[in-house]
Design a protein around this motif. Structure first.
Motif, PDB file in Angstrom:
ATOM      1  N   SER A 178       0.852  -1.179   0.000  1.00 47.98           N
ATOM      2  CA  SER A 178       0.000   0.000   0.000  1.00 47.98           C
ATOM      3  C   SER A 178       0.895   1.239   0.000  1.00 47.98           C
ATOM      4  N   ASP A 179       0.439   2.314  -0.617  1.00 49.09           N
ATOM      5  CA  ASP A 179       1.149   3.590  -0.566  1.00 49.09           C
ATOM      6  C   ASP A 179       0.704   4.333   0.681  1.00 49.09           C
ATOM      7  N   GLN A 180       1.662   4.739   1.517  1.00 50.33           N
ATOM      8  CA  GLN A 180       1.359   5.445   2.758  1.00 50.33           C
ATOM      9  C   GLN A 180       2.229   6.703   2.849  1.00 50.33           C
ATOM     10  N   PRO A 181       1.688   7.790   3.392  1.00 48.55           N
ATOM     11  CA  PRO A 181       2.437   9.048   3.443  1.00 48.55           C
ATOM     12  C   PRO A 181       3.513   9.110   4.526  1.00 48.55           C
ATOM     13  N   THR A 182       3.342   8.400   5.648  1.00 47.29           N
ATOM     14  CA  THR A 182       4.312   8.479   6.740  1.00 47.29           C
ATOM     15  C   THR A 182       4.605   7.088   7.293  1.00 47.29           C
ATOM     16  N   LEU A 183       5.671   7.018   8.087  1.00 52.77           N
ATOM     17  CA  LEU A 183       6.028   5.759   8.727  1.00 52.77           C
ATOM     18  C   LEU A 183       4.931   5.325   9.695  1.00 52.77           C
ATOM     19  N   GLU A 184       4.354   6.270  10.415  1.00 51.67           N
ATOM     20  CA  GLU A 184       3.296   5.945  11.383  1.00 51.67           C
ATOM     21  C   GLU A 184       2.073   5.333  10.688  1.00 51.67           C
ATOM     22  N   THR A 185       1.645   5.916   9.579  1.00 54.10           N
ATOM     23  CA  THR A 185       0.491   5.357   8.870  1.00 54.10           C
ATOM     24  C   THR A 185       0.832   4.000   8.265  1.00 54.10           C
ATOM     25  N   CYS A 186       2.079   3.819   7.872  1.00 52.95           N
ATOM     26  CA  CYS A 186       2.516   2.517   7.347  1.00 52.95           C
ATOM     27  C   CYS A 186       2.430   1.456   8.437  1.00 52.95           C
ATOM     28  N   GLN A 187       2.923   1.781   9.620  1.00 54.63           N
ATOM     29  CA  GLN A 187       2.890   0.820  10.717  1.00 54.63           C
ATOM     30  C   GLN A 187       1.451   0.504  11.132  1.00 54.63           C
ATOM     31  N   ASN A 188       0.586   1.501  11.117  1.00 58.73           N
ATOM     32  CA  ASN A 188      -0.831   1.265  11.418  1.00 58.73           C
ATOM     33  C   ASN A 188      -1.449   0.330  10.384  1.00 58.73           C
ATOM     34  N   TRP A 189      -1.139   0.579   9.112  1.00 60.32           N
ATOM     35  CA  TRP A 189      -1.653  -0.280   8.039  1.00 60.32           C
ATOM     36  C   TRP A 189      -1.159  -1.712   8.224  1.00 60.32           C
ATOM     37  N   GLN A 190       0.131  -1.877   8.556  1.00 63.10           N
ATOM     38  CA  GLN A 190       0.692  -3.210   8.765  1.00 63.10           C
ATOM     39  C   GLN A 190       0.002  -3.921   9.935  1.00 63.10           C
ATOM     40  N   ARG A 191      -0.224  -3.190  11.039  1.00 59.67           N
ATOM     41  CA  ARG A 191      -0.921  -3.792  12.188  1.00 59.67           C
ATOM     42  C   ARG A 191      -2.328  -4.241  11.799  1.00 59.67           C
ATOM     43  N   ASN A 192      -3.003  -3.439  10.986  1.00 57.45           N
ATOM     44  CA  ASN A 192      -4.342  -3.812  10.527  1.00 57.45           C
ATOM     45  C   ASN A 192      -4.315  -5.060   9.655  1.00 57.45           C
ATOM     46  N   GLN A 193      -3.298  -5.199   8.831  1.00 54.60           N
ATOM     47  CA  GLN A 193      -3.173  -6.388   7.982  1.00 54.60           C
ATOM     48  C   GLN A 193      -2.931  -7.632   8.832  1.00 54.60           C
ATOM     49  N   VAL A 194      -2.076  -7.506   9.846  1.00 55.63           N
ATOM     50  CA  VAL A 194      -1.802  -8.628  10.746  1.00 55.63           C
ATOM     51  C   VAL A 194      -3.078  -9.012  11.490  1.00 55.63           C
ATOM     52  N   ALA A 195      -3.823  -8.013  11.972  1.00 59.16           N
ATOM     53  CA  ALA A 195      -5.082  -8.291  12.678  1.00 59.16           C
ATOM     54  C   ALA A 195      -6.087  -8.991  11.766  1.00 59.16           C
ATOM     55  N   ALA A 196      -6.160  -8.575  10.515  1.00 60.32           N
ATOM     56  CA  ALA A 196      -7.082  -9.198   9.563  1.00 60.32           C
ATOM     57  C   ALA A 196      -6.700 -10.659   9.306  1.00 60.32           C
ATOM     58  N   ILE A 197      -5.416 -10.941   9.230  1.00 65.26           N
ATOM     59  CA  ILE A 197      -4.958 -12.317   9.022  1.00 65.26           C
ATOM     60  C   ILE A 197      -5.291 -13.168  10.246  1.00 65.26           C
ATOM     61  N   GLN A 198      -5.101 -12.601  11.453  1.00 65.55           N
ATOM     62  CA  GLN A 198      -5.443 -13.331  12.675  1.00 65.55           C
ATOM     63  C   GLN A 198      -6.944 -13.580  12.758  1.00 65.55           C
ATOM     64  N   GLN A 199      -7.747 -12.603  12.389  1.00 64.16           N
ATOM     65  CA  GLN A 199      -9.198 -12.770  12.417  1.00 64.16           C
ATOM     66  C   GLN A 199      -9.665 -13.822  11.415  1.00 64.16           C
ATOM     67  N   ALA A 200      -8.877 -14.025  10.367  1.00 70.29           N
ATOM     68  CA  ALA A 200      -9.223 -15.051   9.374  1.00 70.29           C
ATOM     69  C   ALA A 200      -8.913 -16.458   9.894  1.00 70.29           C
ATOM     70  N   GLY A 201      -8.308 -16.545  11.094  1.00 70.59           N
ATOM     71  CA  GLY A 201      -8.061 -17.848  11.694  1.00 70.59           C
ATOM     72  C   GLY A 201      -6.631 -18.341  11.604  1.00 70.59           C
ATOM     73  N   TYR A 202      -5.713 -17.537  11.124  1.00 73.93           N
ATOM     74  CA  TYR A 202      -4.327 -17.935  11.019  1.00 73.93           C
ATOM     75  C   TYR A 202      -3.550 -17.493  12.248  1.00 73.93           C
ATOM     76  N   SER A 203      -2.551 -18.283  12.641  1.00 74.86           N
ATOM     77  CA  SER A 203      -1.680 -17.868  13.748  1.00 74.86           C
ATOM     78  C   SER A 203      -0.517 -17.075  13.149  1.00 74.86           C
ATOM     79  N   ILE A 204      -0.012 -16.136  13.920  1.00 78.90           N
ATOM     80  CA  ILE A 204       1.019 -15.228  13.431  1.00 78.90           C
ATOM     81  C   ILE A 204       2.326 -15.491  14.158  1.00 78.90           C
ATOM     82  N   SER A 205       3.406 -15.562  13.398  1.00 77.88           N
ATOM     83  CA  SER A 205       4.751 -15.645  13.946  1.00 77.88           C
ATOM     84  C   SER A 205       5.552 -14.570  13.236  1.00 77.88           C
ATOM     85  N   GLN A 206       5.872 -13.496  13.959  1.00 78.04           N
ATOM     86  CA  GLN A 206       6.581 -12.372  13.346  1.00 78.04           C
ATOM     87  C   GLN A 206       8.082 -12.552  13.527  1.00 78.04           C
ATOM     88  N   LEU A 207       8.821 -12.247  12.469  1.00 77.08           N
ATOM     89  CA  LEU A 207      10.279 -12.343  12.524  1.00 77.08           C
ATOM     90  C   LEU A 207      10.889 -11.001  12.782  1.00 77.08           C
TER      91      LEU A 207
END
Length: 94
Positions: free
Chosen positions: A65-94
């Motif tokens: 996704s195109d994001q204007p700042t680092l903060e909005t990028c990190q928020n977008w990434q957190r939302n993507q991780v949350a969406a993947i978890q809500q879909a039933g997948y477990s998350i292991s971040q490196l």
């Protein structure tokens, strides 16, 4: 967003070549102000690797996704991780 700026630049370039020198200066100033007013966008992404029950890689996806700042990028990434978890997948971040 980048396409709009590019189209505007070509449109202004066409108008500038058709008009006199006075209108060239005015249009250059307007174009510079429009470009400065818009914040540049940076590509933000998440790499997702799906594994099967045996531990083998099943699929790889890159979400961007195109994001204007680092903060909005990190928020977008957190939302993507949350969406993947809500879909039933477990998350292991490196």
């Amino acid at each position: 967003m980048k396409k709009i700026i590019l189209l505007a630049a070509f449109g202004v370039a066409g108008l500038v070549s058709a008009n006199g020198t006075t209108s060239k200066k005015i249009e250059r100033v307007i174009l510079k102000k429009e470009i400065k007013a818009k914040k540049p966008l940076r590509l933000c992404g998440v790499s997702v690797v799906y594994y099967d029950s045996a531990g083998n890689i099943k699929d790889v996806k890159f979400l961007t996704s195109d994001q204007p700042t680092l903060e909005t990028c990190q928020n977008w990434q957190r939302n993507q991780v949350a969406a993947i978890q809500q879909a039933g997948y477990s998350i292991s971040q490196l």
